[in-house]
Design a protein around this motif. Structure first.
Motif, PDB file in Angstrom:
ATOM      1  N   MET A 179     -47.725 -24.952  -7.696  1.00  0.00           N
ATOM      2  CA  MET A 179     -48.816 -24.306  -6.979  1.00  0.00           C
ATOM      3  C   MET A 179     -49.960 -25.296  -6.818  1.00  0.00           C
ATOM      4  SD  MET A 179     -50.472 -20.521  -7.556  1.00  0.00           S
ATOM      5  CE  MET A 179     -51.292 -20.786  -9.116  1.00  0.00           C
ATOM      6  N   LEU A 180     -50.567 -25.285  -5.639  1.00  0.00           N
ATOM      7  CA  LEU A 180     -51.694 -26.156  -5.333  1.00  0.00           C
ATOM      8  C   LEU A 180     -52.959 -25.316  -5.265  1.00  0.00           C
ATOM      9  CD1 LEU A 180     -52.473 -29.120  -4.553  1.00  0.00           C
ATOM     10  CD2 LEU A 180     -52.308 -28.371  -2.161  1.00  0.00           C
ATOM     11  N   TYR A 181     -53.911 -25.610  -6.181  1.00  0.00           N
ATOM     12  CA  TYR A 181     -55.211 -24.934  -6.145  1.00  0.00           C
ATOM     13  C   TYR A 181     -56.103 -25.671  -5.160  1.00  0.00           C
ATOM     14  CZ  TYR A 181     -59.793 -23.228  -7.579  1.00  0.00           C
ATOM     15  OH  TYR A 181     -61.053 -22.677  -7.578  1.00  0.00           O
ATOM     16  N   LEU A 182     -56.804 -24.910  -4.315  1.00  0.00           N
ATOM     17  CA  LEU A 182     -57.530 -25.484  -3.177  1.00  0.00           C
ATOM     18  C   LEU A 182     -59.041 -25.329  -3.253  1.00  0.00           C
ATOM     19  CD1 LEU A 182     -55.058 -24.098  -0.530  1.00  0.00           C
ATOM     20  CD2 LEU A 182     -55.337 -26.515  -1.099  1.00  0.00           C
ATOM     21  N   GLY A 183     -59.554 -24.585  -4.247  1.00  0.00           N
ATOM     22  CA  GLY A 183     -60.989 -24.386  -4.348  1.00  0.00           C
ATOM     23  C   GLY A 183     -61.544 -23.499  -3.248  1.00  0.00           C
ATOM     24  N   CYS A 184     -62.844 -23.624  -2.995  1.00  0.00           N
ATOM     25  CA  CYS A 184     -63.540 -22.829  -1.974  1.00  0.00           C
ATOM     26  C   CYS A 184     -64.009 -23.736  -0.837  1.00  0.00           C
ATOM     27  CB  CYS A 184     -64.758 -22.130  -2.580  1.00  0.00           C
ATOM     28  SG  CYS A 184     -64.418 -21.000  -3.930  1.00  0.00           S
ATOM     29  N   GLY A 185     -64.678 -23.128   0.152  1.00  0.00           N
ATOM     30  CA  GLY A 185     -65.343 -23.882   1.203  1.00  0.00           C
ATOM     31  C   GLY A 185     -64.469 -24.303   2.360  1.00  0.00           C
ATOM     32  N   ARG A 186     -63.286 -23.718   2.504  1.00  0.00           N
ATOM     33  CA  ARG A 186     -62.381 -24.081   3.595  1.00  0.00           C
ATOM     34  C   ARG A 186     -62.437 -23.031   4.710  1.00  0.00           C
ATOM     35  NH1 ARG A 186     -58.229 -27.784   2.114  1.00  0.00           N
ATOM     36  NH2 ARG A 186     -58.341 -28.396  -0.082  1.00  0.00           N
ATOM     37  N   THR A 187     -62.372 -23.492   5.945  1.00  0.00           N
ATOM     38  CA  THR A 187     -62.267 -22.585   7.086  1.00  0.00           C
ATOM     39  C   THR A 187     -60.861 -22.576   7.673  1.00  0.00           C
ATOM     40  OG1 THR A 187     -63.014 -24.328   8.596  1.00  0.00           O
ATOM     41  CG2 THR A 187     -64.693 -22.847   7.686  1.00  0.00           C
ATOM     42  N   GLU A 188     -60.044 -23.568   7.309  1.00  0.00           N
ATOM     43  CA  GLU A 188     -58.655 -23.602   7.760  1.00  0.00           C
ATOM     44  C   GLU A 188     -57.839 -24.434   6.793  1.00  0.00           C
ATOM     45  OE1 GLU A 188     -58.660 -25.316  11.650  1.00  0.00           O
ATOM     46  OE2 GLU A 188     -59.019 -27.345  10.918  1.00  0.00           O
TER      47      GLU A 188
END
Length: 321
Positions: free
Chosen positions: A234-243
């Protein structure tokens, strides 16, 4: 799905202190756990350094397993409180029974959603006879304080909405994605989606910048924001993404998990989510000696005994990152 660990350790989770407020690429490796007689799972949450993703608090990936000559999944009756369980299959079937009298066979791409609320118990097993292969994920969603003592209930939804793009189909399991909303009851801003990518696809999935996200790889070869993610990781991506950029070298299956960061600090132990050691101790005692969690009727076997609680009390405590 149960946590069958006989030496279960209380885990502090939730709270903004655990959240990464910017986009990251944090690859999580699973811990292998034996579940029942013939099912081994890869546990992605809780993970060392990563306890929750939004309200998602527990993630197991299992299979694909050849169970043609095996009993398959055999999880005896066990209790839950303070959470929802999400059953999601790519192959096989799982027979769900619970203390409300629910009896339902869950099949691939059908949502089995059990809200434990104040207390429920259930069992899960491969039917007899059953399909040759078993492959899926089991997940828990933490209930916020305002809803953690709701009346327990079970939902089954075979028809779920989809979002499509060239080479990409996203089935919305829970919450909302790109305007499509699951019929499953959600108690926090959340999303869970099953992504199928055709080999050679390059696509971008719209996201909510206030959500934190992770992607679980179920099958195939895929890159998530340029990072190869192998099945069972699993890849954790954090916050602050729109796409989110996605690329598939072969046909691939992924699960997108996300939601608003969970504000409250929690204690998760065995199959319970609570707010204090005393609450966890009371739930264990109620399962061992009382009627609170009800009875699962029709399961051929004894119910699951609770492990011993560790002697040291644990209190929720956030951390800054």
């Amino acid at each position: 799905m149960s946590n069958l660990d006989r030496q279960a350790t209380p885990t502090v989770c939730g709270g903004r202190g655990f959240v990464v407020s910017e986009p990251v690429r944090e690859l999580l490796s699973p811990r292998r756990v034996q579940l029942g007689e013939s099912t081994e799972v890869r546990r992605l949450l809780p993970n060392l350094g990563r306890r929750m993703v939004g309200a998602w608090a527990f993630v197991d990936h299992y299979g694909p397993d050849d169970i043609a000559d095996e009993p398959g999944m055999q999880v005896p009756p066990h209790p839950h409180m303070g959470l929802q369980t999400v059953s999601w299959l790519h192959d096989g079937e799982v027979l769900h029974r619970d203390s409300l009298g629910s009896l339902r066979t869950i099949r691939p791409r059908e949502l089995g959603l059990m809200t434990s609320g104040r207390a429920i118990s259930h069992s899960e097993e491969s039917p007899k006879p059953h399909a040759r292969f078993l492959h899926g994920a089991q997940l828990w969603v933490a209930l916020p304080d305002a809803h953690r003592n709701v009346e327990p209930h079970f939902q089954h939804h075979a028809d779920l909405p989809t979002v499509t793009a060239q080479g990409l189909t996203a089935t919305v399991i829970l919450g909302e994605l790109d305007g499509a909303r699951s019929p499953g009851t959600a108690y926090t801003p959340i999303v869970g989606a099953d992504l199928h990518l055709v080999g050679g696809t390059e696509s971008r999935l719209p996201l909510e910048p206030d959500f934190e996200y992770a992607v679980l790889s179920m099958s195939g070869e895929a890159e998530v924001d340029g990072v190869p993610v192998l099945p069972g990781s699993m890849l954790y991506l954090g916050c602050g993404r729109t796409e989110l950029p996605l690329r598939a070298a072969s046909d691939a299956g992924l699960m997108l998990l996300g939601g608003e960061p969970f504000e409250e600090e929690l204690i998760m132990w065995w199959n319970f989510i609570g707010r204090s050691q005393e609450e966890i101790e009371a739930a264990r005692l109620d399962w061992t000696e009382g009627p609170r969690f009800g009875e699962v009727k029709g399961y051929d076997g004894a119910r699951l005994a609770a492990p011993a609680l560790p002697p040291v009390a644990l209190k929720p405590r956030g951390r800054v990152r």
